[in-house]
Write a protein that holds these residues in place. Structure first.
Motif, PDB file in Angstrom:
ATOM      1  N   ALA A 166      21.933 -24.698 -13.432  1.00 15.79           N
ATOM      2  CA  ALA A 166      21.702 -23.295 -13.068  1.00 15.79           C
ATOM      3  C   ALA A 166      20.449 -23.121 -12.232  1.00 15.79           C
ATOM      4  O   ALA A 166      19.412 -23.713 -12.509  1.00 15.79           O
ATOM      5  N   GLY A 167      20.596 -22.295 -11.217  1.00 16.41           N
ATOM      6  CA  GLY A 167      19.471 -21.960 -10.353  1.00 16.41           C
ATOM      7  C   GLY A 167      19.700 -22.368  -8.920  1.00 16.41           C
ATOM      8  O   GLY A 167      19.721 -21.527  -8.016  1.00 16.41           O
ATOM      9  N   LEU A 168      19.891 -23.643  -8.677  1.00 17.38           N
ATOM     10  CA  LEU A 168      20.017 -24.128  -7.307  1.00 17.38           C
ATOM     11  C   LEU A 168      21.255 -23.576  -6.595  1.00 17.38           C
ATOM     12  O   LEU A 168      21.120 -23.001  -5.506  1.00 17.38           O
ATOM     13  N   PRO A 169      22.470 -23.713  -7.146  1.00 22.35           N
ATOM     14  CA  PRO A 169      23.619 -23.156  -6.433  1.00 22.35           C
ATOM     15  C   PRO A 169      23.482 -21.658  -6.195  1.00 22.35           C
ATOM     16  O   PRO A 169      23.821 -21.158  -5.108  1.00 22.35           O
ATOM     17  N   GLU A 170      23.001 -20.929  -7.211  1.00 20.92           N
ATOM     18  CA  GLU A 170      22.868 -19.476  -7.074  1.00 20.92           C
ATOM     19  C   GLU A 170      21.929 -19.120  -5.926  1.00 20.92           C
ATOM     20  O   GLU A 170      22.209 -18.198  -5.144  1.00 20.92           O
ATOM     21  N   LYS A 171      20.806 -19.832  -5.807  1.00 20.13           N
ATOM     22  CA  LYS A 171      19.852 -19.546  -4.727  1.00 20.13           C
ATOM     23  C   LYS A 171      20.454 -19.831  -3.362  1.00 20.13           C
ATOM     24  O   LYS A 171      20.276 -19.060  -2.408  1.00 20.13           O
ATOM     25  N   LEU A 172      21.163 -20.931  -3.242  1.00 22.69           N
ATOM     26  CA  LEU A 172      21.759 -21.288  -1.951  1.00 22.69           C
ATOM     27  C   LEU A 172      22.901 -20.343  -1.575  1.00 22.69           C
ATOM     28  O   LEU A 172      23.044 -19.969  -0.405  1.00 22.69           O
ATOM     29  N   LEU A 173      23.701 -19.954  -2.554  1.00 22.33           N
ATOM     30  CA  LEU A 173      24.791 -19.019  -2.282  1.00 22.33           C
ATOM     31  C   LEU A 173      24.267 -17.666  -1.835  1.00 22.33           C
ATOM     32  O   LEU A 173      24.893 -16.990  -1.001  1.00 22.33           O
ATOM     33  N   ALA A 174      23.131 -17.250  -2.365  1.00 21.49           N
ATOM     34  CA  ALA A 174      22.557 -15.953  -2.005  1.00 21.49           C
ATOM     35  C   ALA A 174      22.197 -15.875  -0.524  1.00 21.49           C
ATOM     36  O   ALA A 174      22.152 -14.786   0.054  1.00 21.49           O
ATOM     37  N   ALA A 175      21.963 -17.024   0.100  1.00 17.30           N
ATOM     38  CA  ALA A 175      21.566 -17.039   1.507  1.00 17.30           C
ATOM     39  C   ALA A 175      22.715 -16.673   2.430  1.00 17.30           C
ATOM     40  O   ALA A 175      22.486 -16.087   3.504  1.00 17.30           O
ATOM     41  N   ALA A 176      23.950 -16.998   2.037  1.00 13.01           N
ATOM     42  CA  ALA A 176      25.082 -16.735   2.930  1.00 13.01           C
ATOM     43  C   ALA A 176      26.377 -16.623   2.120  1.00 13.01           C
ATOM     44  O   ALA A 176      27.282 -17.447   2.252  1.00 13.01           O
ATOM     45  N   PRO A 177      26.494 -15.600   1.266  1.00 16.76           N
ATOM     46  CA  PRO A 177      27.692 -15.501   0.416  1.00 16.76           C
ATOM     47  C   PRO A 177      28.978 -15.341   1.208  1.00 16.76           C
ATOM     48  O   PRO A 177      30.004 -15.929   0.852  1.00 16.76           O
ATOM     49  N   ASP A 178      28.958 -14.555   2.288  1.00 12.73           N
ATOM     50  CA  ASP A 178      30.173 -14.357   3.069  1.00 12.73           C
ATOM     51  C   ASP A 178      30.633 -15.672   3.700  1.00 12.73           C
ATOM     52  O   ASP A 178      31.828 -15.991   3.695  1.00 12.73           O
ATOM     53  N   ALA A 179      29.693 -16.428   4.233  1.00  9.81           N
ATOM     54  CA  ALA A 179      30.054 -17.689   4.880  1.00  9.81           C
ATOM     55  C   ALA A 179      30.685 -18.649   3.882  1.00  9.81           C
ATOM     56  O   ALA A 179      31.661 -19.347   4.207  1.00  9.81           O
ATOM     57  N   PHE A 180      30.153 -18.682   2.669  1.00 13.59           N
ATOM     58  CA  PHE A 180      30.673 -19.622   1.672  1.00 13.59           C
ATOM     59  C   PHE A 180      32.074 -19.244   1.222  1.00 13.59           C
ATOM     60  O   PHE A 180      32.977 -20.092   1.183  1.00 13.59           O
ATOM     61  N   ILE A 181      32.281 -17.965   0.905  1.00  8.66           N
ATOM     62  CA  ILE A 181      33.605 -17.581   0.408  1.00  8.66           C
ATOM     63  C   ILE A 181      34.630 -17.651   1.531  1.00  8.66           C
ATOM     64  O   ILE A 181      35.792 -18.013   1.306  1.00  8.66           O
ATOM     65  N   GLU A 182      34.226 -17.350   2.750  1.00  7.40           N
ATOM     66  CA  GLU A 182      35.167 -17.441   3.861  1.00  7.40           C
ATOM     67  C   GLU A 182      35.580 -18.888   4.110  1.00  7.40           C
ATOM     68  O   GLU A 182      36.747 -19.167   4.407  1.00  7.40           O
ATOM     69  N   HIS A 183      34.636 -19.806   3.972  1.00  9.48           N
ATOM     70  CA  HIS A 183      34.977 -21.227   4.114  1.00  9.48           C
ATOM     71  C   HIS A 183      35.957 -21.646   3.021  1.00  9.48           C
ATOM     72  O   HIS A 183      36.948 -22.351   3.300  1.00  9.48           O
TER      73      HIS A 183
END
Length: 303
Positions: A166-183
């Motif tokens: 916990a912590g690392l994925p959440e921080k990285l996802l916060a930077a570009a949530p749209d890009a991640f879910i679209e991928h």
């Protein structure tokens, strides 16, 4: 407009349905309910919400009463305390509480992706409640991880990223949530153009919520830890599903066939049937008519 809190946004995908808003077992379940007949619980997968069933619900509602929630922590289904972790066993318990609150003592379950793994645990732990179970596109996590190779890891890197501590994925996802879910969705659906803009907007809106992203990460952490451990215990003890099981598998997975999946599921149940559906990973959205036909040939009309 906040698509998740707007009361008409979800219902626009399900004409004639009503909102599901029930609080049980530390979950405020959101979703829709509608139709006539025996109860049928539909469980969506990652990274979606209950609208993943929008293309098949109208047809199935002619024969079954459909209960279509967002999984706990996903979409608009809000969870209370996050400890202990929301394992599939805990999710299954909350779904059982939901169905019993609605007055359903026996019901069939159809799950896709993460929803299928929750449905598997529900049917395994509550055999007296589940009359039939259909798994779309997945096998239990123990079997999935035992077959991992470099091709699987490359295509499904999110398994290993989201399950990091916990912590690392959440921080990285916060930077570009749209890009991640679209991928993620583009990979699963063979292109974002295969998901209509209105549905894509709902999925984006859900994933922009940090609480939802954390719940999804916890879902994958549970899969790689508690869920797999419990699968291993049950496999060793010989615990099996008592209800009929159906396997629907996409043609887009070159590593496996429906026959292979039936072999895997036959280690967990004695009554297993299934077929391949011409589609990518998002079976109910990409090939709704084929899924409808398969489910209609399998599901019981009466409890």
């Amino acid at each position: 407009m906040d698509l998740l809190t707007d009361k008409t946004a979800s219902l626009s995908f399900f004409p004639g349905f009503r909102r599901l808003d029930v609080t049980v077992d530390d979950v405020r379940f959101a979703g829709v309910i509608g139709g006539n007949g025996a109860p049928l619980l539909l469980l969506h997968g990652y990274p979606q919400t209950h609208i993943a069933w929008r293309k098949i619900a109208h047809d199935l509602a002619r024969s079954w009463t459909l209960i279509i929630p967002d999984l706990p922590g996903y979409g608009a289904s809000q969870i209370g305390t996050t400890k202990p972790r929301w394992t599939k066993q805990r999710v299954a318990r909350s779904l059982t509480a939901l169905m019993q609150h609605l007055g359903y003592q026996k019901f069939a379950v159809v799950g896709h992706d993460r929803g299928a793994r929750a449905g598997f645990r529900l049917a395994l732990d509550y055999p007296d409640l589940v009359t039939a179970f259909s798994s779309l596109a997945v096998v239990p996590v123990l079997d999935a991880m035992s077959a991992v190779d470099h091709q699987f890891a490359a295509r499904n890197f999110h398994w290993f990223f989201l399950s990091q501590p916990a912590g690392l994925p959440e921080k990285l996802l916060a930077a570009a949530p749209d890009a991640f879910i679209e991928h993620s969705l583009a990979t699963m659906a063979n292109g974002l153009e295969n998901i209509e803009p209105q549905a894509l907007a709902i999925y984006r809106e859900a994933f922009r919520n940090p609480k939802v992203r954390h719940a999804i990460c916890e879902d994958y952490r549970a899969a790689m830890n508690e869920d797999m451990d419990l699968d291993r215990i049950d496999r060793t003890s010989g615990k099996k599903l008592l209800c009929p099981v159906q396997v629907l598998w996409p043609t887009s997975d070159p590593r496996n066939t429906a026959e292979t999946q039936i072999e895997i599921w036959s280690q967990w149940a004695n009554d297993v049937t299934g077929m391949t559906i011409h589609a990518g990973h998002l079976l109910p959205e990409e090939s709704p008519q084929a899924v409808i036909a398969a489910l209609r040939s399998f599901l019981p009309i009466r409890v």
